[in-house]
Design a protein around this motif. Sequence first.
Motif, PDB file in Angstrom:
ATOM      1  N   ALA A   8      -3.561  -3.569   4.367  1.00 11.74           N
ATOM      2  CA  ALA A   8      -2.252  -4.219   4.220  1.00 11.74           C
ATOM      3  C   ALA A   8      -2.078  -5.329   5.253  1.00 11.74           C
ATOM      4  CB  ALA A   8      -1.131  -3.192   4.331  1.00 11.74           C
ATOM      5  N   GLU A  32       8.320  -1.672   2.630  1.00  9.21           N
ATOM      6  CA  GLU A  32       7.097  -1.593   3.425  1.00  9.21           C
ATOM      7  C   GLU A  32       6.553  -2.985   3.723  1.00  9.21           C
ATOM      8  OE1 GLU A  32       7.526   0.139   0.541  1.00  9.21           O
ATOM      9  OE2 GLU A  32       7.828   2.145   1.377  1.00  9.21           O
ATOM     10  N   THR A 143       4.145   3.744   7.322  1.00  5.20           N
ATOM     11  CA  THR A 143       4.129   3.373   5.903  1.00  5.20           C
ATOM     12  C   THR A 143       3.883   1.878   5.727  1.00  5.20           C
ATOM     13  OG1 THR A 143       6.550   3.235   5.845  1.00  5.20           O
ATOM     14  CG2 THR A 143       5.547   5.318   5.131  1.00  5.20           C
ATOM     15  N   ASP A 146       0.367   1.179   5.874  1.00  6.30           N
ATOM     16  CA  ASP A 146      -0.317   1.981   4.853  1.00  6.30           C
ATOM     17  C   ASP A 146      -1.129   3.104   5.480  1.00  6.30           C
ATOM     18  OD1 ASP A 146      -0.651   2.584   2.190  1.00  6.30           O
ATOM     19  OD2 ASP A 146      -2.416   1.305   1.937  1.00  6.30           O
ATOM     20  N   PHE A 149       2.292   8.094   3.718  1.00 10.95           N
ATOM     21  CA  PHE A 149       3.208   8.073   2.597  1.00 10.95           C
ATOM     22  C   PHE A 149       4.493   8.710   3.104  1.00 10.95           C
ATOM     23  CE2 PHE A 149       5.358  10.409  -0.752  1.00 10.95           C
ATOM     24  CZ  PHE A 149       5.591   9.395  -1.656  1.00 10.95           C
ATOM     25  N   THR A 158      -2.237   9.311   5.581  1.00  8.23           N
ATOM     26  CA  THR A 158      -3.428   9.050   4.776  1.00  8.23           C
ATOM     27  C   THR A 158      -4.643   9.420   5.636  1.00  8.23           C
ATOM     28  OG1 THR A 158      -3.665   6.796   5.603  1.00  8.23           O
ATOM     29  CG2 THR A 158      -2.278   7.105   3.626  1.00  8.23           C
TER      30      THR A 158
END
Length: 182
Positions: A8, A32, A143, A146, A149, A158
């Motif tokens: 991201a 986000e 978040t 990334d 979640f 993650t």
Amino acid sequence: MPVQPLPALHRLLSLAATVEKSLPLRLSPSPEALHLRELAEHSLHALRRDGHLLTITEEGRRLLDSPTTMWEAATGLLLGGGGHEFDVSVRETALMLLADGSVMSPAELRSRVAEIVGGEGWHPATGRDDIAHPLAALVGRLTALDLAFGDDFAVRLTPTGHLAALTALRAHALRPRQYVSS
């Protein structure tokens, strides 16, 4: 911990670097994406605002050119960024709880963090609201990058977020300290 890619953040900086001279300020309506832009601009100093446009900075180019530097800067945001020691303790506790692979509701995470920091002797001035702000800021950063979640029902790291949490906790534990002697 091995350096992990941060797609991201890499995508945002790459876009800013490849657009002729600047990037429109409004990239995406998602919370986000907006939070990521704010982190890149204000915390990482990787983007600069020129009116209604964003331009990549030298720091942004440095992050883009080095995955290690990008990883260190991003993981440094998880516990760094200043703030009162209480806020750092809240973020550190939350990362420890999430790093074990747990999936928790935001309410459960807030309750567990309050229990642990209270057991360490912290006494927030205004109650659980003191915990809610630094906790929400941490989940927002996770978040946006990334690494997790998070919604109204669950917060979960993650696999890359798990490594980022461990990296941030390790760096925090090994940081230079200043002690006051009597």
